[in-house]
Design an enzyme around this catalytic site. Structure first.
Site, PDB file in Angstrom:
ATOM      1  N   TRP A 102      79.742  11.252  36.476  1.00 50.21           N
ATOM      2  CA  TRP A 102      79.443  11.711  35.114  1.00 50.21           C
ATOM      3  C   TRP A 102      78.313  10.921  34.484  1.00 50.21           C
ATOM      4  O   TRP A 102      77.452  11.487  33.797  1.00 50.21           O
ATOM      5  CB  TRP A 102      80.703  11.699  34.238  1.00 50.21           C
ATOM      6  CG  TRP A 102      81.651  12.784  34.634  1.00 50.21           C
ATOM      7  CD1 TRP A 102      82.894  12.631  35.184  1.00 50.21           C
ATOM      8  CD2 TRP A 102      81.431  14.199  34.566  1.00 50.21           C
ATOM      9  NE1 TRP A 102      83.454  13.854  35.450  1.00 50.21           N
ATOM     10  CE2 TRP A 102      82.583  14.830  35.082  1.00 50.21           C
ATOM     11  CE3 TRP A 102      80.380  14.991  34.120  1.00 50.21           C
ATOM     12  CZ2 TRP A 102      82.706  16.217  35.166  1.00 50.21           C
ATOM     13  CZ3 TRP A 102      80.498  16.378  34.199  1.00 50.21           C
ATOM     14  CH2 TRP A 102      81.651  16.975  34.715  1.00 50.21           C
ATOM     15  N   ASP A 169      80.805   7.308  26.981  1.00 45.43           N
ATOM     16  CA  ASP A 169      81.490   8.584  27.229  1.00 45.43           C
ATOM     17  C   ASP A 169      82.966   8.304  27.537  1.00 45.43           C
ATOM     18  O   ASP A 169      83.320   7.986  28.664  1.00 45.43           O
ATOM     19  CB  ASP A 169      80.810   9.291  28.409  1.00 45.43           C
ATOM     20  CG  ASP A 169      81.545  10.560  28.838  1.00 45.43           C
ATOM     21  OD1 ASP A 169      82.558  10.920  28.205  1.00 45.43           O
ATOM     22  OD2 ASP A 169      81.099  11.184  29.819  1.00 45.43           O
ATOM     23  N   LYS A 193      91.254  16.540  27.216  1.00 44.75           N
ATOM     24  CA  LYS A 193      92.121  15.637  27.983  1.00 44.75           C
ATOM     25  C   LYS A 193      93.120  14.992  27.003  1.00 44.75           C
ATOM     26  O   LYS A 193      94.182  15.539  26.779  1.00 44.75           O
ATOM     27  CB  LYS A 193      91.283  14.639  28.758  1.00 44.75           C
ATOM     28  CG  LYS A 193      90.307  15.373  29.719  1.00 44.75           C
ATOM     29  CD  LYS A 193      89.276  14.466  30.287  1.00 44.75           C
ATOM     30  CE  LYS A 193      88.085  15.194  30.836  1.00 44.75           C
ATOM     31  NZ  LYS A 193      88.291  15.919  32.073  1.00 44.75           N
TER      32      LYS A 193
END
Ligand code: PMP
Length: 357
Positions: A102, A169, A193
């Site tokens: 990511w 992040d 999430k």
């Protein structure tokens, strides 16, 4: 119907009580007799909820007053582009610390807007020597990903020698341990999430960073414009905000981040202990940087992966397939995964190992 254990990395399992509350309120948002699916984003009922949601997040995460809370459309990948646009007005470079897929993608996206200085800080599933990391004093910001969802790598501590704003992040680890918000310029996370459902991102930004946007920044992705409009410059994704509000109530009712931090260590500790002591499964990530949220593992004889996944599904243990970039299996243990879900997984893994050795 029996409740199954959903180990999906995201959209992820939601707390049962949150689902039940959403069901109970489906036809009546906050005594309005209107569904939360059709409530107007400028109605006072919704606006009151939005401002109380901000207060809840502030309290739960202990956010100082010189920070703003934004809810932006699009997930974290949208922010991979929006962040350099919003921070690149005065400075032309940014430092990216790459620890997995990511952060790598974020760096690639950002290159279109700002000059990037990349540091690959993980090699062979281990942190590289910090003395070799190259920080640029003049960078607009430092970027890193505290929890790499695909690779199962977690970096809690992050050095910042030059006081450059740190952008992090937290998509897959927000609210799983206590954060010192003051150490960050921007904290962001997709909602699907630990914050609810997909369609929105939470952005926590230090106010002095609000006016650094490049001219090309689109209005609805301009942090200052959104801050001035209470995240309602356009039609905010109403239902994801509503679910985030229910999630915050659930976090508070359960004792806040402290409780979930303990739980996350218990749950991940149980699974890592079992994997490390088995002769059948393996997790290759260095112990000092293992994720508590996403635990990738392989069967040493990996011809058995498909069989494992089929059998797990039969037991109600769902979505354990690893990401296509990593292969193998992965168990995602966000806050909504109860301890007994992890116990059920370990029992199944023991039985599968016995039957297939
Ligand atoms: N960052 C991390 C750490 C993620 O786990 C994900 C999604 N799993 C993303 C970014 C991308 O999020 P989205 O799909 O919401 O854009």
């Amino acid at each position: 119907m029996a409740r199954l254990f959903n180990f999906n990395p995201g959209p992820a399992m939601l707390p049962h009580s949150v689902l039940l509350r959403a069901q109970a309120e489906m036809l009546n948002f906050n005594q309005t007799a209107i569904s939360p699916l059709e409530i107007g984003h400028r109605s006072s009922a919704f606006q009151n909820m939005l401002s109380s949601l901000q207060d809840k997040i502030k309290k739960i995460m202990n956010i100082p007053n010189n920070y703003s809370i934004l809810f932006l459309p699009g997930g974290a990948q949208a922010l991979f582009s929006i962040i350099p646009m919003n921070l690149g007005k005065k400075k032309s470079t940014a430092d990216y610390f790459i620890s997995g897929s990511w952060s790598e993608l974020a760096s690639k996206f950002a290159q279109r807007y700002i000059q990037i200085n990349n540091n690959h800080i993980i090699e062979q599933h281990k942190l590289t020597n910090k003395n070799t990391w190259n920080y640029n004093k003049e960078a607009a910001y430092i970027y890193y990903c505290p929890n790499e969802t695909i690779n199962g790598v977690e970096l809690i501590e992050f050095d910042n020698p030059y006081n450059v704003p740190v952008v992090a992040d937290f998509t897959s680890s927000i609210l799983m341990y206590k954060l010192d918000v003051e150490k960050f310029g921007i904290i962001f996370a997709s909602a699907q999430k630990n914050l609810g459902i997909s369609g929105i991102s939470l952005v926590i930004i230090r106010n002095d960073l609000l006016d650094q946007a490049m001219e090309i920044t689109p209005e609805i992705f301009n942090f200052k414009v959104q801050q001035e409009n209470d995240s309602c410059k356009n039609t905010i994704p109403v239902y994801p905000v509503y679910i985030m509000d229910l999630m915050m109530d659930w976090i508070q009712e359960n004792g806040g981040v402290e409780y979930f931090a303990k739980q996350s260590l218990i749950k991940s500790g149980m699974l890592y202990d079992y994997i490390d002591n088995s002769q059948f499964y393996v997790n290759g990530v260095d112990k000092s940087i293992r994720s508590r949220a996403n635990i990738p593992f392989d069967i040493i004889n990996n011809n058995l992966n498909d069989h494992f996944l089929t059998k797990a599904q039969e037991k109600g243990l769902l979505n354990l397939k690893g990401h296509k970039l990593a292969g193998g299996m992965r168990a995602s243990l966000y806050n909504a995964m109860p301890v007994n879900g992890v116990e059920a997984l370990i029992l199944f893994m023991q039985q599968f190992a016995r039957e297939n050795t």
